[in-house]
Design a protein around this motif. Sequence first.
Motif, mmCIF file in Angstrom:
data_model
loop_
_atom_site.group_PDB
_atom_site.id
_atom_site.type_symbol
_atom_site.label_atom_id
_atom_site.label_comp_id
_atom_site.label_asym_id
_atom_site.label_seq_id
_atom_site.Cartn_x
_atom_site.Cartn_y
_atom_site.Cartn_z
ATOM 1 N N ALA A 1 0.828 -1.208 0.000
ATOM 2 C CA ALA A 1 0.000 0.000 0.000
ATOM 3 C C ALA A 1 0.861 1.255 0.000
ATOM 4 O O ALA A 1 0.556 2.234 -0.702
ATOM 5 N N ILE A 2 1.950 1.239 0.761
ATOM 6 C CA ILE A 2 2.839 2.397 0.801
ATOM 7 C C ILE A 2 3.515 2.589 -0.558
ATOM 8 O O ILE A 2 3.585 3.719 -1.068
ATOM 9 N N GLN B 1 2.426 1.588 -3.489
ATOM 10 C CA GLN B 1 1.418 2.015 -4.456
ATOM 11 C C GLN B 1 1.034 3.480 -4.233
ATOM 12 O O GLN B 1 0.839 4.226 -5.193
ATOM 13 N N GLY B 2 0.946 3.891 -2.990
ATOM 14 C CA GLY B 2 0.656 5.293 -2.701
ATOM 15 C C GLY B 2 1.753 6.224 -3.176
ATOM 16 O O GLY B 2 1.489 7.310 -3.697
ATOM 17 N N ASP C 1 1.487 6.415 -6.985
ATOM 18 C CA ASP C 1 0.360 7.265 -7.376
ATOM 19 C C ASP C 1 0.665 8.741 -7.144
ATOM 20 O O ASP C 1 0.326 9.588 -7.969
ATOM 21 N N SER C 2 1.320 9.056 -6.037
ATOM 22 C CA SER C 2 1.631 10.463 -5.760
ATOM 23 C C SER C 2 2.695 10.997 -6.725
ATOM 24 O O SER C 2 2.594 12.143 -7.178
ATOM 25 N N PHE D 1 -4.352 1.562 -3.323
ATOM 26 C CA PHE D 1 -3.669 1.738 -2.037
ATOM 27 C C PHE D 1 -4.652 1.638 -0.875
ATOM 28 O O PHE D 1 -4.312 1.115 0.185
ATOM 29 N N LEU E 1 -5.498 -2.079 -0.317
ATOM 30 C CA LEU E 1 -4.356 -2.747 0.315
ATOM 31 C C LEU E 1 -4.248 -2.368 1.797
ATOM 32 O O LEU E 1 -3.900 -3.211 2.634
ATOM 33 N N LEU E 2 -4.561 -1.122 2.130
ATOM 34 C CA LEU E 2 -4.559 -0.717 3.540
ATOM 35 C C LEU E 2 -5.648 -1.430 4.331
ATOM 36 O O LEU E 2 -5.432 -1.846 5.471
#
Length: 105
Positions: free
Chosen positions: A16-17, A19-20, A23-24, A79, A82-83
């Motif tokens: 998740a981290i 993917q985040g 994305d950012s 993300f 996933l979180l």
Amino acid sequence: MKAFLRFLSFLFLAAAIVQGVFDSIRSVSTSSINVTGILSLWGYAFPASRAMVETGVAHYIHPEAWRWIENALVMLPAFAILLVLSLLCWMLGYKKHRLSRFQAI
């Protein structure tokens, strides 16, 4: 089993981290909000399982049911899913700490 669930929770959290961050970075570079959907991530990471689930849903439920599921999954950010999976695995693998007889609360 609880140790495996905690490890799986860690893997989901790390994914998740990552993917985040992706994305950012993509959002900053294009100057618009770009979020990867869970369906596209699933198709990229495990294409065979996605095809298997699609045929299973079409066979056992209804051929048009997959389209409804697909429309719902396209809108969900990867993300966030996933979180949520990380949180669920952590909650299932949580180890309760027992208080000893002489320990204060």
